[in-house]
Design an enzyme around this catalytic site. Sequence first.
Site, PDB file in Angstrom:
ATOM      1  N   ASP A  23       0.869  -1.164   0.000  1.00 35.24           N
ATOM      2  CA  ASP A  23       0.000   0.000   0.000  1.00 35.24           C
ATOM      3  C   ASP A  23       0.914   1.224   0.000  1.00 35.24           C
ATOM      4  O   ASP A  23       2.105   1.115   0.310  1.00 35.24           O
ATOM      5  CB  ASP A  23      -0.886  -0.037   1.250  1.00 35.24           C
ATOM      6  CG  ASP A  23      -1.681   1.229   1.426  1.00 35.24           C
ATOM      7  OD1 ASP A  23      -2.366   1.645   0.474  1.00 35.24           O
ATOM      8  OD2 ASP A  23      -1.610   1.813   2.528  1.00 35.24           O
ATOM      9  N   ASP A  25      -0.169   5.179   0.875  1.00 36.44           N
ATOM     10  CA  ASP A  25      -0.428   6.112   1.971  1.00 36.44           C
ATOM     11  C   ASP A  25      -0.566   5.362   3.292  1.00 36.44           C
ATOM     12  O   ASP A  25      -1.369   4.438   3.417  1.00 36.44           O
ATOM     13  CB  ASP A  25      -1.714   6.894   1.706  1.00 36.44           C
ATOM     14  CG  ASP A  25      -1.570   7.857   0.536  1.00 36.44           C
ATOM     15  OD1 ASP A  25      -0.623   8.660   0.556  1.00 36.44           O
ATOM     16  OD2 ASP A  25      -2.399   7.791  -0.396  1.00 36.44           O
TER      17      ASP A  25
END
Length: 238
Positions: A23, A25
């Site tokens: 991922d 953020d």
Amino acid sequence: MTTLDSDDTARRGGPVQRGVIFDLDGTLADTAGAITAITAGILTDMGREPDEAAIRATVGKPLDQNFAYLLGLPLDAEQVGEAMGLYRRRFGDHVRSEGRRLLFPGVAPGLLHLREVGRKLGVATSKVHAAAVKTVQITGIDDMFAAIAGHDSVARGKPHPDMALYVADRLGLAPEECVVVGDGLADIEMGLAAGMATIGVSYGVATAEELVAAGAHTVVDSFCAVVDAVLAGVVIAA
């Protein structure tokens, strides 16, 4: 940081996840605070009273869905589009001003180490693809990744498995050869749905307890610990 390579791991009898799908953020880039502040500012400018807890709960989810929810409007409402435009400009300015400083401690050397010992690296983010590419370029880690997928790269975003499977295919790996690393519950759910090992990071949005409850195979509290967990091999209980 561990110096185990895949041969070491194999000799120890643990699984070898050759691909790592991150991922963005809250996992690689420390952006949750900025996302919350920028979103709150936009809501205020639009005459709404922002709820910080509600905003923070949207971090890591698609932008259009977030503003539709926070404004209480349908996805195709004009105000939703206006809010998204403001957000992209303000967040882009923030990323450009911060650059490499946005990365969590250990991310840059950790990614390099993983790549040097033969891991194939990818990104699966709820940002649109173009925004994801710009973010990894500005933070100076774009050359670490062989594949980047955004919310618009697949038919269904997180927590569906599509994005993880898309990245694995681009890496030339089977799902069982990959591990998903993320700070959000949707990251863990996506990885599990794709049949992949999962590592939750507790320094982002979700707590360690929430990540465990979502089914994360292991949870760590730093990026250096992510690297150690990847190289040790994440065990999936039968």
